[in-house]
Scaffold this motif. Structure first.
Motif, PDB file in Angstrom:
ATOM      1  N   ASN A 209     -34.315   5.333  -5.582  1.00 30.31           N
ATOM      2  CA  ASN A 209     -34.863   4.320  -4.672  1.00 30.31           C
ATOM      3  C   ASN A 209     -36.384   4.503  -4.527  1.00 30.31           C
ATOM      4  O   ASN A 209     -36.888   5.615  -4.688  1.00 30.31           O
TER       5      ASN A 209
ATOM      6  N   ASN B 131     -39.682   5.460  -2.773  1.00 28.44           N
ATOM      7  CA  ASN B 131     -39.991   6.464  -1.735  1.00 28.44           C
ATOM      8  C   ASN B 131     -39.067   7.666  -1.665  1.00 28.44           C
ATOM      9  O   ASN B 131     -39.104   8.411  -0.685  1.00 28.44           O
TER      10      ASN B 131
ATOM     11  N   LYS C  61     -39.611  10.246  -6.306  1.00 27.91           N
ATOM     12  CA  LYS C  61     -39.479  10.181  -7.765  1.00 27.91           C
ATOM     13  C   LYS C  61     -40.800  10.506  -8.469  1.00 27.91           C
ATOM     14  O   LYS C  61     -40.820  11.262  -9.439  1.00 27.91           O
ATOM     15  N   THR C  62     -41.889   9.938  -7.975  1.00 27.77           N
ATOM     16  CA  THR C  62     -43.194  10.191  -8.608  1.00 27.77           C
ATOM     17  C   THR C  62     -43.580  11.657  -8.459  1.00 27.77           C
ATOM     18  O   THR C  62     -44.080  12.271  -9.409  1.00 27.77           O
ATOM     19  N   THR C  63     -43.328  12.216  -7.290  1.00 29.04           N
ATOM     20  CA  THR C  63     -43.642  13.632  -7.055  1.00 29.04           C
ATOM     21  C   THR C  63     -42.862  14.502  -8.038  1.00 29.04           C
ATOM     22  O   THR C  63     -43.413  15.415  -8.654  1.00 29.04           O
TER      23      THR C  63
ATOM     24  N   ASN D 212     -33.191  15.231  -2.896  1.00 30.42           N
ATOM     25  CA  ASN D 212     -34.565  15.644  -2.591  1.00 30.42           C
ATOM     26  C   ASN D 212     -34.799  15.750  -1.080  1.00 30.42           C
ATOM     27  O   ASN D 212     -33.965  15.322  -0.291  1.00 30.42           O
ATOM     28  N   MET D 213     -35.947  16.299  -0.745  1.00 32.86           N
ATOM     29  CA  MET D 213     -36.376  16.476   0.648  1.00 32.86           C
ATOM     30  C   MET D 213     -35.596  17.593   1.327  1.00 32.86           C
ATOM     31  O   MET D 213     -35.318  17.527   2.520  1.00 32.86           O
TER      32      MET D 213
ATOM     33  N   ASP E 183     -36.570  20.352   2.291  1.00 33.50           N
ATOM     34  CA  ASP E 183     -37.330  20.885   3.436  1.00 33.50           C
ATOM     35  C   ASP E 183     -37.090  20.046   4.695  1.00 33.50           C
ATOM     36  O   ASP E 183     -36.939  20.571   5.802  1.00 33.50           O
ATOM     37  N   VAL E 184     -36.987  18.703   4.510  1.00 35.62           N
ATOM     38  CA  VAL E 184     -36.752  17.813   5.662  1.00 35.62           C
ATOM     39  C   VAL E 184     -35.311  18.002   6.168  1.00 35.62           C
ATOM     40  O   VAL E 184     -35.066  18.091   7.376  1.00 35.62           O
TER      41      VAL E 184
ATOM     42  N   SER F  85     -36.585  20.284  -3.500  1.00 34.41           N
ATOM     43  CA  SER F  85     -37.729  19.678  -2.827  1.00 34.41           C
ATOM     44  C   SER F  85     -38.784  19.455  -3.889  1.00 34.41           C
ATOM     45  O   SER F  85     -39.339  20.432  -4.424  1.00 34.41           O
ATOM     46  N   ALA F  86     -39.026  18.187  -4.219  1.00 33.35           N
ATOM     47  CA  ALA F  86     -40.020  17.857  -5.244  1.00 33.35           C
ATOM     48  C   ALA F  86     -41.398  18.304  -4.761  1.00 33.35           C
ATOM     49  O   ALA F  86     -42.221  18.788  -5.541  1.00 33.35           O
ATOM     50  N   LEU F  87     -41.638  18.167  -3.466  1.00 31.12           N
ATOM     51  CA  LEU F  87     -42.936  18.504  -2.884  1.00 31.12           C
ATOM     52  C   LEU F  87     -43.189  20.012  -2.923  1.00 31.12           C
ATOM     53  O   LEU F  87     -44.268  20.469  -3.262  1.00 31.12           O
TER      54      LEU F  87
ATOM     55  N   THR G 207     -41.294   9.013   5.007  1.00 34.30           N
ATOM     56  CA  THR G 207     -41.940   7.744   4.661  1.00 34.30           C
ATOM     57  C   THR G 207     -40.949   6.697   4.169  1.00 34.30           C
ATOM     58  O   THR G 207     -41.297   5.556   3.997  1.00 34.30           O
TER      59      THR G 207
HETATM   60  C1  BGO Z   1     -46.463  10.651   1.003  1.00 34.46           C
HETATM   61  N1  BGO Z   1     -40.299  16.880   0.836  1.00 34.46           N
HETATM   62  C2  BGO Z   1     -41.123  16.169   1.649  1.00 34.46           C
HETATM   63  N2  BGO Z   1     -41.248  16.557   2.911  1.00 34.46           N
HETATM   64  N3  BGO Z   1     -41.769  15.066   1.231  1.00 34.46           N
HETATM   65  C3  BGO Z   1     -41.604  14.710  -0.066  1.00 34.46           C
HETATM   66  C4  BGO Z   1     -40.781  15.411  -0.968  1.00 34.46           C
HETATM   67  C5  BGO Z   1     -40.091  16.574  -0.489  1.00 34.46           C
HETATM   68  O1  BGO Z   1     -39.353  17.260  -1.180  1.00 34.46           O
HETATM   69  N4  BGO Z   1     -40.842  14.787  -2.157  1.00 34.46           N
HETATM   70  C6  BGO Z   1     -41.662  13.731  -2.008  1.00 34.46           C
HETATM   71  N5  BGO Z   1     -42.125  13.695  -0.756  1.00 34.46           N
HETATM   72  P1  BGO Z   1     -43.156   9.562  -3.921  1.00 34.46           P
HETATM   73  P2  BGO Z   1     -41.492   7.454  -5.017  1.00 34.46           P
HETATM   74  C7  BGO Z   1     -46.925  10.784   2.392  1.00 34.46           C
HETATM   75  O2  BGO Z   1     -47.059  10.119   0.112  1.00 34.46           O
HETATM   76  O3  BGO Z   1     -43.055  10.634  -4.946  1.00 34.46           O
HETATM   77  C8  BGO Z   1     -43.031  12.711  -0.141  1.00 34.46           C
HETATM   78  O4  BGO Z   1     -41.788   6.135  -4.392  1.00 34.46           O
HETATM   79  C9  BGO Z   1     -48.095  10.191   2.772  1.00 34.46           C
HETATM   80  N6  BGO Z   1     -48.812   9.481   1.832  1.00 34.46           N
HETATM   81  O5  BGO Z   1     -45.256  13.369  -0.765  1.00 34.46           O
HETATM   82  O6  BGO Z   1     -44.401   8.759  -3.882  1.00 34.46           O
HETATM   83  C10 BGO Z   1     -44.246  12.434  -0.989  1.00 34.46           C
HETATM   84  O7  BGO Z   1     -42.217   7.692  -6.303  1.00 34.46           O
HETATM   85  C11 BGO Z   1     -48.507  10.339   4.095  1.00 34.46           C
HETATM   86  O8  BGO Z   1     -45.225  11.159   0.759  1.00 34.46           O
HETATM   87  O9  BGO Z   1     -41.910   8.569  -3.966  1.00 34.46           O
HETATM   88  C12 BGO Z   1     -44.603  11.051  -0.485  1.00 34.46           C
HETATM   89  O10 BGO Z   1     -40.020   7.664  -5.154  1.00 34.46           O
HETATM   90  C13 BGO Z   1     -47.756  11.050   4.997  1.00 34.46           C
HETATM   91  O11 BGO Z   1     -42.353  11.470  -0.046  1.00 34.46           O
HETATM   92  C14 BGO Z   1     -43.259  10.412  -0.202  1.00 34.46           C
HETATM   93  C15 BGO Z   1     -46.582  11.614   4.590  1.00 34.46           C
HETATM   94  O12 BGO Z   1     -42.851  10.234  -2.527  1.00 34.46           O
HETATM   95  C16 BGO Z   1     -42.776   9.517  -1.323  1.00 34.46           C
HETATM   96  C17 BGO Z   1     -46.164  11.464   3.279  1.00 34.46           C
HETATM   97  C18 BGO Z   1     -50.024   8.825   2.173  1.00 34.46           C
END
Ligand code: BGO
Length: 264
Positions: free
Chosen positions: A10, A12, A15-17, A114-115, A117-118, A143-145, A263
């Protein structure tokens, strides 16, 4: 031997991370044929035999947006060995809607929740083993982040790459009977593993799929089910997906006490 992975999820979900973390400097960007939707590809930086194609973020494999059409065309005809389905674990129920559709494709699939940590901050609990058993494919937390669980995830992707996979069935009763009838009437040129997906799409009267495979379901078969359930065929399938998801996560997922904003 090289492995073609399709990364699906989906918008957000992270996926990009994940894609950036997996492919690093190996990625290149183009366009999907004939449309101005960005196509990103790369190689897993720890194993260059694993080629990863990042599909556009989608909620469904329906024919209603360019992103959905591009994604399902690649999943059906892109010689995909493994679908890596990334899910936002803080929105499990909603994200699993796409998963139920991916599992109908008959392609080996690995689900990355994913997420992490959340999930941990919220004190939600997910029984990954139980969910994996329920879905019939590996389910791993990441956790991709924070780069957690990625090596284990990719080891699983490699493991399932050359396995046989049957489409998952979540339907019962009249709906399943109709799908089985439609599946039997599909052109014999359609390979066994894909037939169930096409049967569902023809039951939904998906005109893009009808045109692609030059086949339609018998109108009576669909109308009989619609009359008896007093609903249109597409809604019947959508309802079946949500009913399945509710029952699938009942014993695998418990919401914690803390609210943490994300987000998505
Ligand atoms: C912002 N953990 C957490 N906590 N966040 C994550 C993780 C994870 O494992 N993986 C991704 N995110 P995309 P799509 C953001 O950009 O990869 C976050 O659409 C922000 N931005 O950092 O872009 C990631 O490709 C301001 O968050 O998703 C990103 O699938 C405040 O999830 C968001 C907070 O990841 C979407 C977050 C300006």
């Amino acid at each position: 031997m090289s492995i073609q992975v399709a990364l699906a999820g989906n918008p957000n979900c992270g996926k990009t991370t994940l894609f950036n973390g997996l492919t690093g400097a190996t990625q290149y960007v183009g366009n999907w044929p004939g449309v101005t939707v960005e196509k990103k590809e790369g190689k897993y930086k720890e194993d260059k035999d694993i080629k990863i194609t990042d599909l556009p973020g989608i909620y469904s494999l329906s024919p209603y947006t360019l992103e959905e059409v591009v994604s399902r065309e690649f999943l059906l005809n892109g010689n995909v060995d493994v679908v890596l389905n990334i899910i936002d674990g803080s929105n499990l129920e909603r994200n699993l809607f796409l998963t139920t559709q991916i599992l109908e494709l008959g392609i080996p699939t690995v689900v990355a929740i994913n997420m992490l940590d959340v999930i941990e901050k919220r004190k939600d609990t997910i029984d990954y083993k139980k969910l994996s058993k329920e879905l019939g494919c590996p389910v791993l937390p990441i956790s991709a982040l924070k780069n957690t669980g990625i090596k284990e995830l990719m080891a699983e992707v490699k493991k399932v790459a050359n396995t046989q996979c049957k489409a998952k069935n979540i339907y019962a009763g009249k709906v399943l009977n109709a799908l089985n009838t439609i599946e039997t009437s599909l052109p014999s040129s359609i390979e066994a593993s894909r037939r169930f997906f096409y049967a569902v799409k023809l039951f939904e009267r998906d005109d893009k799929i009808e045109a692609a495979i030059k086949s339609k379901a018998d109108a009576d078969v669909i109308e009989t089910v619609e009359k008896s359930m007093d609903d249109d065929s597409e809604s019947i399938i959508t309802d079946a997906r949500y009913t399945y998801i509710t029952s699938a996560i009942k014993d695998c997922y418990k919401k914690g006490s803390k609210e943490v904003l994300t987000t998505s």
